[in-house]
Write a protein that holds these residues in place. Structure first.
Motif, short mmCIF file in Angstrom:
data_model
loop_
_atom_site.label_atom_id
_atom_site.label_comp_id
_atom_site.label_asym_id
_atom_site.label_seq_id
_atom_site.Cartn_x
_atom_site.Cartn_y
_atom_site.Cartn_z
N ARG A 42 0.86 -1.18 0.00
CA ARG A 42 0.00 0.00 0.00
C ARG A 42 0.90 1.23 0.00
O ARG A 42 1.79 1.37 0.84
CB ARG A 42 -0.92 -0.02 1.22
N VAL A 43 0.66 2.13 -0.94
CA VAL A 43 1.45 3.36 -1.03
C VAL A 43 0.72 4.43 -0.22
O VAL A 43 -0.41 4.79 -0.53
CB VAL A 43 1.62 3.82 -2.49
N VAL A 44 1.37 4.90 0.85
CA VAL A 44 0.71 5.86 1.74
C VAL A 44 0.92 7.30 1.27
O VAL A 44 0.09 8.16 1.57
CB VAL A 44 1.16 5.69 3.21
N GLU A 45 2.01 7.57 0.57
CA GLU A 45 2.20 8.91 0.02
C GLU A 45 3.23 8.89 -1.10
O GLU A 45 4.15 8.08 -1.11
CB GLU A 45 2.60 9.93 1.09
N VAL A 46 3.01 9.80 -2.06
CA VAL A 46 3.96 10.04 -3.13
C VAL A 46 4.18 11.54 -3.16
O VAL A 46 3.29 12.30 -3.52
CB VAL A 46 3.42 9.55 -4.50
N ASN A 47 5.36 11.97 -2.74
CA ASN A 47 5.70 13.39 -2.69
C ASN A 47 6.52 13.74 -3.93
O ASN A 47 7.52 13.09 -4.22
CB ASN A 47 6.51 13.70 -1.43
N VAL A 48 6.07 14.77 -4.64
CA VAL A 48 6.75 15.22 -5.85
C VAL A 48 7.41 16.56 -5.57
O VAL A 48 6.74 17.52 -5.19
CB VAL A 48 5.76 15.35 -7.03
N PHE A 49 8.72 16.61 -5.72
CA PHE A 49 9.49 17.83 -5.53
C PHE A 49 9.95 18.31 -6.91
O PHE A 49 10.77 17.65 -7.55
CB PHE A 49 10.70 17.60 -4.62
N VAL A 50 9.41 19.43 -7.36
CA VAL A 50 9.75 19.96 -8.67
C VAL A 50 11.09 20.69 -8.54
O VAL A 50 11.18 21.71 -7.87
CB VAL A 50 8.65 20.91 -9.20
N GLN A 51 12.11 20.14 -9.18
CA GLN A 51 13.47 20.67 -9.07
C GLN A 51 13.82 21.60 -10.22
O GLN A 51 14.82 22.32 -10.14
CB GLN A 51 14.47 19.52 -9.03
N GLY A 52 13.02 21.57 -11.29
CA GLY A 52 13.34 22.44 -12.41
C GLY A 52 12.37 22.25 -13.56
O GLY A 52 11.51 21.37 -13.55
N ILE A 53 12.53 23.13 -14.55
CA ILE A 53 11.73 23.09 -15.78
C ILE A 53 12.71 22.93 -16.94
O ILE A 53 13.71 23.64 -17.02
CB ILE A 53 10.90 24.38 -15.95
#
Length: 138
Positions: free
Chosen positions: A112-123
């Motif tokens: 079970r995946v309790v969280e997926v955190n996405v950190f945008v490091q750039g474009i």
């Protein structure tokens, strides 16, 4: 003497069923997460961190770079450092990444995946390719 597993840097998930145990190394979960994240439209790649003040864009060769996972016996949490393509709605791409990573890990591992955190490091801006100008005279 007690039955203790040797301590390593690799976390493992221990899933028991009637046939025995299924054990997932954290690197396996990280690879699955990296592949699932890069499948989403608008994702340029994973970021390995800041190098000389700029985010290093990583290709598909090393998908565990930019991915951090915590693995428990029944659950896992994922942190993704990512670079998105210019021109896409960041919040929409990030949400799609979260959904695809969660669905893929749960379907492939049963964890079970309790969280997926996405950190945008750039474009990522695609470099414009200039076509050579035609000669002025023939």
């Amino acid at each position: 003497m007690t039955d203790q597993k040797p301590q390593t840097d690799i976390q493992i998930a221990d899933v028991e069923n009637k046939n025995g145990k299924i054990i997932f190394a954290s690197d396996v979960i990280a690879i699955i997460a990296g592949l699932a994240a890069t499948e989403v439209e608008g994702v340029a790649g994973m970021s390995g961190g800041l190098v000389s003040g700029m985010a290093e864009l990583l290709g598909r060769k090393n998908l565990t770079k930019g991915v951090k996972v915590e693995v428990g016996n029944e659950e896992t949490a994922v942190d993704l450092n990512m670079i998105f393509e210019y021109g896409y709605e960041i919040h929409t791409v990030a949400k799609n990444v979260q959904e695809n990573v969660k669905r893929t890990i749960e379907n492939m591992t049963g964890l079970r995946v309790v969280e997926v955190n996405v950190f945008v490091q750039g474009i990522y801006f695609e470099k414009e390719v200039k076509e050579p100008e035609p000669p002025r005279v023939k």
